[in-house]
Design an enzyme around this catalytic site. Structure first.
Site, PDB file in Angstrom:
ATOM      1  N   MET A  90      55.099  43.740  65.883  1.00  0.00           N
ATOM      2  CA  MET A  90      55.257  43.807  67.349  1.00  0.00           C
ATOM      3  C   MET A  90      56.118  42.657  67.903  1.00  0.00           C
ATOM      4  O   MET A  90      56.303  42.534  69.112  1.00  0.00           O
ATOM      5  CB  MET A  90      53.875  43.732  68.018  1.00  0.00           C
ATOM      6  N   HIS A  91      56.594  41.819  67.022  1.00  0.00           N
ATOM      7  CA  HIS A  91      57.360  40.642  67.407  1.00  0.00           C
ATOM      8  C   HIS A  91      58.466  40.973  68.401  1.00  0.00           C
ATOM      9  O   HIS A  91      58.628  40.326  69.446  1.00  0.00           O
ATOM     10  CB  HIS A  91      57.973  40.056  66.126  1.00  0.00           C
ATOM     11  N   PHE A  92      59.218  41.989  68.083  1.00  0.00           N
ATOM     12  CA  PHE A  92      60.369  42.421  68.879  1.00  0.00           C
ATOM     13  C   PHE A  92      59.974  42.683  70.349  1.00  0.00           C
ATOM     14  O   PHE A  92      60.598  42.202  71.287  1.00  0.00           O
ATOM     15  CB  PHE A  92      60.936  43.688  68.220  1.00  0.00           C
TER      16      PHE A  92
END
Ligand code: DLZ
Length: 513
Positions: free
Chosen positions: A127-129
């Site tokens: 989910m970094h993006f």
């Protein structure tokens, strides 16, 4: 018939119509996804330069990743130490052994007209993006809203590498190379920055003469043609070029009551925020004294709230219509306007489009807006002394406004920002140079009517010799000598010798504007 393949994207022909030659632009880029960043950076730079921004006025700083962009952008705008002259070798921390190390430079506060934040976020497995994209978007928006400096969102949020490459104009897939979005960001920065220069507000009741004076000074129209001009509707924005690359962002505000009421209510923060100078014009013959004063005071209060550092110049205009004792009428009005301004300092001038008083007032106003005016004045005094001149005056080329002057008689080198002559209107001693401005302007009109171009002027009289000649591309100089042994050829030679120095000083001026 050609087929339209895409309607997306910025209209570059519109954006490219802005002139970036006086702008200073900051770029902050992330070092993640270096080859894509490199292409975007190049596209951005190319467009900025194509729009006229000088390469020395583009300052580049790099940060590790996109997440760091809002912080670095904020710091850059605040004027802290930034890393300048960073080339693409700096990307991803690569060290280019052939180039010198990036230099630390101190950028004065408020010196960027816009900052472009460049990053490339590519979606991965986690989910970094999503988190970074959202944080950076909000972060950059906050920076521009809080600082008042436009921040251009140059962050690609791509679902895969191919999408990112295409948006940097280096695609390798079925869609071809794609379009380099960096070009759009460069153009957007120039457009946003041009519209964000500290405005010079020109206000006052409808019919007070604002547009006519603007036309006489900046459009070089003769005074007798100004009666044909219609009333200004709402706010007319003009970018007036002065001394080459200095741009005055002049807002001529229509003075009808409906407009004035809007400026003071729904449009208050838009009109009065970040103003550089307010020029408030009164018709000296106006019958509606109370209403005039009410609007004047409300405008000053709004200015105090939103732009406390703005300079205020008040012009008591149409002085030529006053019958009887002009001095008494002017002084009474001046006192009234100073008192009505309460604690806000105002400089009051009596003006008329029919004489030099208008040039006097506008010379003082514009002098306030020239960043290195004191330096120009200092060098003018040195020049005057070197060629034994009694007086030296520097005029701006197109407007013929007086920029600086130096006289050896009373040592009154130059302070154009100081007050008005005693009568505030036509004291010959106080307005001699502006009288020259007016005369030369009229003479230039005559020249253009007979399709000739004004170049220079020489006067040899029993008491003195005067030479008026081009000094730099954007200025004229008038040299007055009282020594009969000094020949005009010698004066001209001195002017030619001083030319490179003054060109250099003027270039500095444009760099700090
Ligand atoms: C950590 C990270 C990841 C996974 N992906 C990207 C990316 O695609 N683009 C980018 O500019 N930066 C990325 N980063 C780095 C973060 O932006 C940030 O530099 C680090 O989390 C340190 O704060």
């Amino acid at each position: 018939m050609s087929t339209v393949t895409s309607i997306k994207g910025i209209d570059l022909s519109y954006s490219s119509s802005f002139d970036g030659s006086s702008l200073r632009i900051g770029i902050v880029h992330a070092r993640w996804n270096a080859p894509i960043i490199e292409a975007l950076l190049q596209g951005t730079r190319d467009k900025l330069v194509q729009c006229g921004v000088k390469s020395q006025n583009i300052v580049v700083q790099s940060v590790p990743g996109s997440f760091e962009l809002p912080f670095a952008t904020k710091k850059m705008i605040a004027g802290s130490h930034v890393q300048a002259n960073v080339g693409t070798a700096d990307l991803m921390g690569m060290v280019d052994s052939t180039s010198s190390l990036p230099t630390e430079v101190s950028i004065p506060s408020g010196s960027f007209d816009a900052v472009i934040a460049i990053g490339v976020l590519i979606k991965g497995a986690t989910m970094h993006f999503e988190y970074i994209s959202e944080a950076v978007t909000h972060g950059l928006m906050n920076v521009q809203l809080e600082s008042g400096v436009p921040v251009i969102f140059g962050v690609l949020t791509a679902l895969n590498e191919e999408q990112a490459l295409e948006r940097a104009g280096i695609g390798k897939g079925a869609n071809g190379k794609g379009h380099n979005h960096g070009e759009d960001w460069g153009a957007a920065a120039v457009e946003m920055a041009s519209n964000n220069l500290a405005p010079v507000l020109l206000m006052g009741k409808s019919g007070s003469g604002k547009t006519s004076m603007r036309s006489v000074i900046f459009s070089n129209n003769p005074a007798n043609l100004t009666s044909r001009l219609g009333a200004t509707i709402d706010v007319e924005q003009n970018h007036v070029r002065f001394l080459g690359d200095l741009i005055l962002n002049l807002w001529d505000c229509g003075g009808q009551e409906t407009f004035m009421d809007h400026y003071l209510t729904s449009q208050r923060s838009t009109i009065f925020r970040q103003v550089g100078v307010l020029i408030y014009v009164f018709d000296v013959e106006s019958r509606d004294r109370e209403m005039d004063l009410k609007y004047y005071q409300e405008c000053l209060q709004s200015l105090k709230t939103f732009s406390p550092d703005a300079g205020v110049f008040v012009l008591v205009h149409k002085m030529d219509l006053v019958r009887g004792d002009k001095v008494t009428v002017f002084n009474k009005k001046k006192l009234e306007l100073e008192e009505a301004a309460n604690d806000i300092p105002v400089t009051v001038f009596g003006t008329s489009i029919w004489d030099e008083s208008l040039y006097r007032a506008w010379s003082r106003i514009v002098h306030n807006l020239i960043p290195n005016a004191p330096v120009l004045a200092k060098h003018l005094a040195i020049f005057g002394e070197a060629c034994s001149a009694r007086e030296v005056v520097l005029f701006e080329r197109t407007t013929f406004l007086v920029i600086a002057s130096s006289a050896s008689i009373d040592q009154s080198s130059t302070d154009l920002s100081s007050g008005t002559p005693a009568d505030g209107h036509s004291s010959m001693l106080g307005t001699r140079y502006e009288r020259t401005s007016e005369l030369i302007k009229s003479f230039k009109h005559s020249c253009s009517r007979s399709r000739a171009e004004f170049q220079s002027l020489e006067m040899e009289l029993p008491g003195y010799t005067a030479v008026l000649d081009e000094l730099t591309r954007n200025t004229y100089i008038m040299v007055i000598v009282h020594d009969p042994t000094i020949e005009t050829a010698a004066i001209r030679m001195n002017i030619a010798l001083a030319r490179p120095k003054f060109e250099e000083l003027q270039a500095d001026n444009n760099n700090v504007a």
